[in-house]
Design a protein around this motif. Structure first.
Motif, PDB file in Angstrom:
ATOM      1  N   LEU A  20     -27.863 -71.363  39.013  1.00 24.36           N
ATOM      2  CA  LEU A  20     -26.769 -72.087  39.524  1.00 24.36           C
ATOM      3  C   LEU A  20     -26.125 -73.195  39.083  1.00 24.36           C
ATOM      4  O   LEU A  20     -24.869 -73.491  38.905  1.00 24.36           O
ATOM      5  N   ILE A  21     -27.095 -74.203  38.689  1.00 20.94           N
ATOM      6  CA  ILE A  21     -26.631 -75.204  37.888  1.00 20.94           C
ATOM      7  C   ILE A  21     -26.023 -74.746  36.508  1.00 20.94           C
ATOM      8  O   ILE A  21     -24.781 -75.637  36.048  1.00 20.94           O
ATOM      9  N   TRP A  22     -26.495 -73.780  35.799  1.00 25.01           N
ATOM     10  CA  TRP A  22     -25.837 -73.198  34.542  1.00 25.01           C
ATOM     11  C   TRP A  22     -24.424 -72.776  34.714  1.00 25.01           C
ATOM     12  O   TRP A  22     -23.562 -73.252  34.082  1.00 25.01           O
ATOM     13  N   ILE A  23     -24.310 -72.087  35.664  1.00 19.65           N
ATOM     14  CA  ILE A  23     -23.031 -71.605  36.322  1.00 19.65           C
ATOM     15  C   ILE A  23     -22.070 -72.810  36.545  1.00 19.65           C
ATOM     16  O   ILE A  23     -20.978 -72.878  35.899  1.00 19.65           O
ATOM     17  N   TYR A  24     -22.551 -73.580  37.410  1.00 21.47           N
ATOM     18  CA  TYR A  24     -21.616 -74.773  37.867  1.00 21.47           C
ATOM     19  C   TYR A  24     -21.128 -75.573  36.442  1.00 21.47           C
ATOM     20  O   TYR A  24     -19.860 -75.914  36.305  1.00 21.47           O
ATOM     21  N   ARG A  25     -22.024 -75.632  35.585  1.00 20.36           N
ATOM     22  CA  ARG A  25     -21.840 -76.769  34.517  1.00 20.36           C
ATOM     23  C   ARG A  25     -20.722 -75.713  33.420  1.00 20.36           C
ATOM     24  O   ARG A  25     -19.917 -76.441  32.754  1.00 20.36           O
ATOM     25  N   THR A  26     -21.124 -74.548  33.369  1.00 19.90           N
ATOM     26  CA  THR A  26     -20.298 -73.601  32.375  1.00 19.90           C
ATOM     27  C   THR A  26     -18.789 -73.298  32.943  1.00 19.90           C
ATOM     28  O   THR A  26     -17.833 -73.557  32.351  1.00 19.90           O
ATOM     29  N   TYR A  27     -18.584 -73.091  34.287  1.00 25.39           N
ATOM     30  CA  TYR A  27     -17.393 -72.664  34.864  1.00 25.39           C
ATOM     31  C   TYR A  27     -16.557 -73.716  35.643  1.00 25.39           C
ATOM     32  O   TYR A  27     -15.311 -73.666  35.745  1.00 25.39           O
ATOM     33  N   TRP A  28     -17.461 -74.704  36.107  1.00 25.54           N
ATOM     34  CA  TRP A  28     -16.420 -75.642  36.713  1.00 25.54           C
ATOM     35  C   TRP A  28     -16.458 -77.065  36.177  1.00 25.54           C
ATOM     36  O   TRP A  28     -15.384 -77.688  36.122  1.00 25.54           O
ATOM     37  N   VAL A  29     -17.369 -77.638  35.577  1.00 25.24           N
ATOM     38  CA  VAL A  29     -17.345 -79.042  34.890  1.00 25.24           C
ATOM     39  C   VAL A  29     -16.762 -78.722  33.582  1.00 25.24           C
ATOM     40  O   VAL A  29     -16.175 -79.602  33.143  1.00 25.24           O
TER      41      VAL A  29
END
Length: 80
Positions: A68-77
């Motif tokens: 989830l952290i990876w997805i958040y950093r990749t797609y939202w941040v």
């Protein structure tokens, strides 16, 4: 578990255990050894599976959080 089934499995387990350990025992002690060994082995196995289950749950939770952290950093941040 059916008592007849338990006695049969206990007899087989006791027979194998007494032969492996080279113990001379009669029929009733052999069955008793097998049944007691099945109870002890079952408890130890249940405990081991419970501990492994808790550890597997922890590992799964950490991996899920990392994903989830990876997805958040990749797609939202990364889009800001």
């Amino acid at each position: 578990m059916n008592i007849i089934f338990l006695i049969i499995i206990g007899a087989v387990a006791g027979y194998l255990a007494t032969r492996i350990m080279r113990v001379e025992a009669g029929l009733l002690p052999t069955i008793g050894i097998g049944i007691a060994g099945a109870l002890i082995g079952g408890l130890v196995l249940q405990l081991a599976l419970a501990v492994l289950g808790i550890l597997a749950g922890l590992i799964g939770a950490v991996l899920g959080a990392l994903l989830l952290i990876w997805i958040y950093r990749t797609y939202w941040v990364g889009r800001r």
